[in-house]
Design a protein around this motif. Structure first.
Motif, mmCIF file in Angstrom:
data_model
loop_
_atom_site.group_PDB
_atom_site.id
_atom_site.type_symbol
_atom_site.label_atom_id
_atom_site.label_comp_id
_atom_site.label_asym_id
_atom_site.label_seq_id
_atom_site.Cartn_x
_atom_site.Cartn_y
_atom_site.Cartn_z
ATOM 1 N N LEU A 162 7.381 9.880 -8.839
ATOM 2 C CA LEU A 162 7.951 8.604 -9.250
ATOM 3 C C LEU A 162 7.742 8.454 -10.748
ATOM 4 N N HIS A 163 8.704 7.932 -11.453
ATOM 5 C CA HIS A 163 8.588 7.854 -12.909
ATOM 6 C C HIS A 163 9.155 6.533 -13.408
ATOM 7 N N THR A 164 8.533 6.025 -14.469
ATOM 8 C CA THR A 164 8.993 4.805 -15.121
ATOM 9 C C THR A 164 8.799 4.958 -16.621
ATOM 10 N N THR A 165 9.611 4.276 -17.401
ATOM 11 C CA THR A 165 9.634 4.433 -18.863
ATOM 12 C C THR A 165 9.313 3.107 -19.542
ATOM 13 N N VAL A 166 8.498 3.179 -20.611
ATOM 14 C CA VAL A 166 8.198 2.006 -21.444
ATOM 15 C C VAL A 166 8.435 2.378 -22.900
ATOM 16 N N GLY A 167 8.834 1.397 -23.688
ATOM 17 C CA GLY A 167 9.017 1.597 -25.126
ATOM 18 C C GLY A 167 7.940 0.846 -25.904
ATOM 19 N N ILE A 168 7.140 1.562 -26.715
ATOM 20 C CA ILE A 168 6.018 0.988 -27.453
ATOM 21 C C ILE A 168 6.234 1.272 -28.944
ATOM 22 N N GLY A 169 5.917 0.275 -29.783
ATOM 23 C CA GLY A 169 6.119 0.418 -31.219
ATOM 24 C C GLY A 169 5.288 1.525 -31.829
ATOM 25 N N ALA A 227 -3.228 2.585 -15.580
ATOM 26 C CA ALA A 227 -2.383 1.823 -14.658
ATOM 27 C C ALA A 227 -2.057 2.638 -13.422
ATOM 28 N N ALA A 228 -1.789 3.946 -13.602
ATOM 29 C CA ALA A 228 -1.505 4.807 -12.452
ATOM 30 C C ALA A 228 -2.715 4.932 -11.547
ATOM 31 N N ASP A 229 -3.931 5.028 -12.172
ATOM 32 C CA ASP A 229 -5.143 5.162 -11.367
ATOM 33 C C ASP A 229 -5.427 3.897 -10.569
ATOM 34 N N ARG A 230 -5.024 2.749 -11.077
ATOM 35 C CA ARG A 230 -5.269 1.489 -10.392
ATOM 36 C C ARG A 230 -4.230 1.209 -9.285
ATOM 37 N N THR A 231 -3.124 1.944 -9.265
ATOM 38 C CA THR A 231 -2.051 1.661 -8.302
ATOM 39 C C THR A 231 -2.397 2.276 -6.946
ATOM 40 N N PRO A 232 -2.540 1.467 -5.885
ATOM 41 C CA PRO A 232 -2.857 2.029 -4.553
ATOM 42 C C PRO A 232 -1.642 2.722 -3.947
ATOM 43 N N ARG A 289 8.030 -0.233 -2.949
ATOM 44 C CA ARG A 289 6.760 -0.956 -3.085
ATOM 45 C C ARG A 289 5.875 -0.308 -4.134
ATOM 46 N N LEU A 290 5.839 1.016 -4.192
ATOM 47 C CA LEU A 290 5.018 1.706 -5.159
ATOM 48 C C LEU A 290 5.502 1.468 -6.584
ATOM 49 N N TYR A 291 6.821 1.468 -6.787
ATOM 50 C CA TYR A 291 7.354 1.162 -8.116
ATOM 51 C C TYR A 291 6.939 -0.244 -8.550
ATOM 52 N N THR A 292 7.060 -1.183 -7.620
ATOM 53 C CA THR A 292 6.687 -2.562 -7.962
ATOM 54 C C THR A 292 5.206 -2.659 -8.327
ATOM 55 N N LEU A 313 3.212 -0.256 -9.379
ATOM 56 C CA LEU A 313 2.963 0.472 -10.611
ATOM 57 C C LEU A 313 3.347 -0.367 -11.827
ATOM 58 N N HIS A 314 4.483 -1.034 -11.769
ATOM 59 C CA HIS A 314 4.896 -1.882 -12.895
ATOM 60 C C HIS A 314 3.914 -3.031 -13.093
ATOM 61 N N ARG A 315 3.411 -3.585 -12.005
ATOM 62 C CA ARG A 315 2.422 -4.662 -12.131
ATOM 63 C C ARG A 315 1.169 -4.171 -12.854
ATOM 64 N N GLN A 316 0.697 -2.989 -12.504
ATOM 65 C CA GLN A 316 -0.513 -2.468 -13.125
ATOM 66 C C GLN A 316 -0.275 -2.131 -14.589
ATOM 67 N N VAL A 317 0.898 -1.617 -14.930
ATOM 68 C CA VAL A 317 1.212 -1.342 -16.337
ATOM 69 C C VAL A 317 1.178 -2.628 -17.157
ATOM 70 N N LEU A 318 1.797 -3.683 -16.626
ATOM 71 C CA LEU A 318 1.789 -4.963 -17.343
ATOM 72 C C LEU A 318 0.362 -5.488 -17.509
#
Length: 545
Positions: free
Chosen positions: A431-438, A453-458, A494-497, A499-504
């Motif tokens: 599973l993959h997701t992308t973020v843009g950081i300055g 964030a990945a380690d915290r995602t159950p 559910r995992l994508y959701t 994972l995004h929560r933990q990243v935020l």
């Protein structure tokens, strides 16, 4: 199974015997027909008011039917002429022919061939025909007398009244019997059950009883009407012939059907033997492919999932071959109607089955391609969902919104299929997701936060470990792709959701902004990261640095 194997040689023996007797019966019937056609000349009846006086033969120039009709017309004309008495009938002998006259009116000629047909001499046959014609003329005139016709009308009227009265009484008695059964019997009828399963309901039993009573009344009415017709038609000379043939109109077809059934018995026996033989072969094939599907029997390079489809293909080919073998033995297969219906069905099938056949072929090809199986999460075209059912023509998907989607197999075969489940249980699904950081944020810090964030995602796998890819150095931001592993593709949403929560949460925790990569102007300070901030928390300095 053992019983079937024992019975098979007996069936083959019966098949050979049936074929032998069928050929013998065909040859025997053919020889009998040829002998009958050579031995028996064609004759036709001379019939007056439904009574057959005698039969006559004909010649190629004057067929038997035309000769019989001509004799009939002469006898009726003589009977209608009251000036000719029946005692005026006479015969005149000559060398090769005997002529029958009514006064001076010719009735018929009798030849030696006619006498040979009846196995009598010509003079005696002439006397017999003369007596029979005299009686027919007397009966003709008697049945057309005023008293007899009036008596016939009265009898017909009385028979009509009796028929209507009988039908009325029968219907009334039947209605009363139905009401009696409704009061006394209907409430006592119980459903026929096996344990808790109702085989026949009480309402169905009652309807069957009513139907049986109705059928009995109908049969009685039809029998009474048949007797009425036979009686009334026999009262009048013009319809007496129809009355004599009335019974033949019913028994004739039944007799023909019975004769046809008896003639078809050898062929029916062959069809029965063919049925059980091919059924035995199909049963063996089914046992073999069931063993393949359950891996009790293995073949090199043959996937167990192919067994059901392969069995269906072989079964279709075997049934088609069985029909080809059995076709000549089907009663009526040689008739023009049977051939016409077969051609019509073939044309209809060929015109209307183009998409049907293509979808069926595609369904089998998908099985051997092993693109997916039931329970897999796939993406077909723009539809993502779980495979719930695969048929010969369509494949059913249940989407993430719990929608049922049917996709034609030909469309699947001609398109791309993404299977999320095929490698998930062995190598894991990424599973993959992308973020843009300055650019002002250290890339080491960003990657460390994403891994946290990945380690915290159950629900994600710890091994293989997640990894980061820097996808693009954009005009306004660096694009990081977080890749994680899971062995449960059905939980992708559910995992994508989560994972995004933990990243935020992680980025908010360390005060790093996930920026919107669009603005009008840049600040005066360059967006660079000082060396002392390269390993800002939660990044850690490697031991070798």
């Amino acid at each position: 199974m053992i019983r079937t194997i024992v019975v098979l040689p007996v069936l083959l023996l019966l098949f050979a015997i049936s074929a032998f007797f069928a050929d013998a019966a065909v040859d025997g019937r053919g020889m009998a027909d040829v002998a009958a056609s050579e031995a028996e000349p064609v004759t036709a009846p001379v019939e007056i008011d439904g009574e057959v006086l005698f039969r006559v033969r004909g010649a190629s120039s004057f067929p038997a039917g035309q000769r019989a009709q001509a004799i009939k017309n002469r006898i009726e004309a003589t009977a209608a002429d009251t000036s000719i008495r029946s005692d005026m009938l006479r015969s005149v002998e000559s060398d090769n022919i005997t002529t029958l006259f009514a006064g001076n009116r010719l009735l018929m000629n009798i030849t030696d061939s006619d006498a040979l047909l009846e196995h009598l001499n010509r003079s005696y046959l002439a006397k017999v025909h003369l007596t029979r014609i005299r009686q027919a003329i007397n009966d003709y005139r008697y049945m057309r007398s005023r008293d007899v016709l009036l008596q016939g009308c009265l009898y017909a009227l009385a028979a009509t009244v009796l028929l209507l009265l009988g039908i009325f009484l029968l219907l009334r008695v039947g209605r009363q019997l139905t009401e009696f059964l409704d009061r006394r019997v209907k409430s006592r009828i119980r459903s026929l059950e096996i344990q808790s399963f109702k085989v026949v309901r009480a309402e169905q039993i009652w309807l069957a009883i009513q139907g049986m009573l109705y059928a009995i009344r109908l049969v009685v009415i039809l029998a009474a009407f048949f007797a009425y017709l036979d009686f009334v038609l026999a009262l009048f000379p013009w319809t007496r012939g129809l009355a004599n043939r009335l019974l033949d109109l019913i028994t004739g077809p039944l007799t023909q059907m019975g004769k046809a059934f008896l003639d078809a018995i050898p062929n029916l026996l062959i069809l029965v033997i063919l049925y059980y033989f091919f059924r035995f072969v199909l049963r063996l094939l089914r046992l073999f492919f069931d063993a393949l599907s359950k891996e009790r029997v293995t073949l090199a390079g043959f996937d167990p999932d192919w067994a059901p489809s392969t069995y269906k293909i072989i079964r279709f080919a075997l049934v088609t071959f069985a029909l080809i073998v059995a076709y000549p033995y089907i009663p009526g297969s040689g008739s023009a109607a049977f051939k016409g219906i077969s051609i019509f069905l073939g044309v209809v099938f060929s015109l209307g089955s183009t998409s049907l056949v293509s979808n069926i072929i595609a369904g089998y090809m998908l099985t051997y391609r092993r693109a997916f199986k039931i329970g897999d999460r796939v993406k077909i075209g723009d539809v993502t969902g779980d495979v719930t059912l695969t048929r010969l023509q369509v494949t059913h998907l249940r989407t993430l919104k719990n929608e049922e989607v049917s996709i034609p197999n030909s469309q699947i075969l001609n398109g791309n299929v993404v299977n999320y489940s095929s490698l998930a249980h062995t190598q894991g699904l990424i599973l993959h997701t992308t973020v843009g950081i300055g650019y002002e944020t250290p890339w080491r810090q960003v990657e460390a936060m994403l891994l946290m964030a990945a380690d915290r995602t159950p629900g994600l796998l710890k091994a293989p470990p997640p990894f980061i890819l820097q996808k693009e150095l954009g005009d306004f931001a660096v694009f990081y792709e977080l890749n994680v592993y899971t062995d449960n593709p059905l939980e992708m949403t559910r995992l994508y959701t989560e994972l995004h929560r933990q990243v935020l949460d992680v980025f908010n925790e360390f005060g790093v902004q996930i920026m919107t990569p669009a603005y009008r102007s840049d600040t005066l300070e360059p967006k660079v990261v000082p060396r002392e901030q390269w390993y800002a928390p939660p990044a850690k300095i490697p031991p070798e640095t």
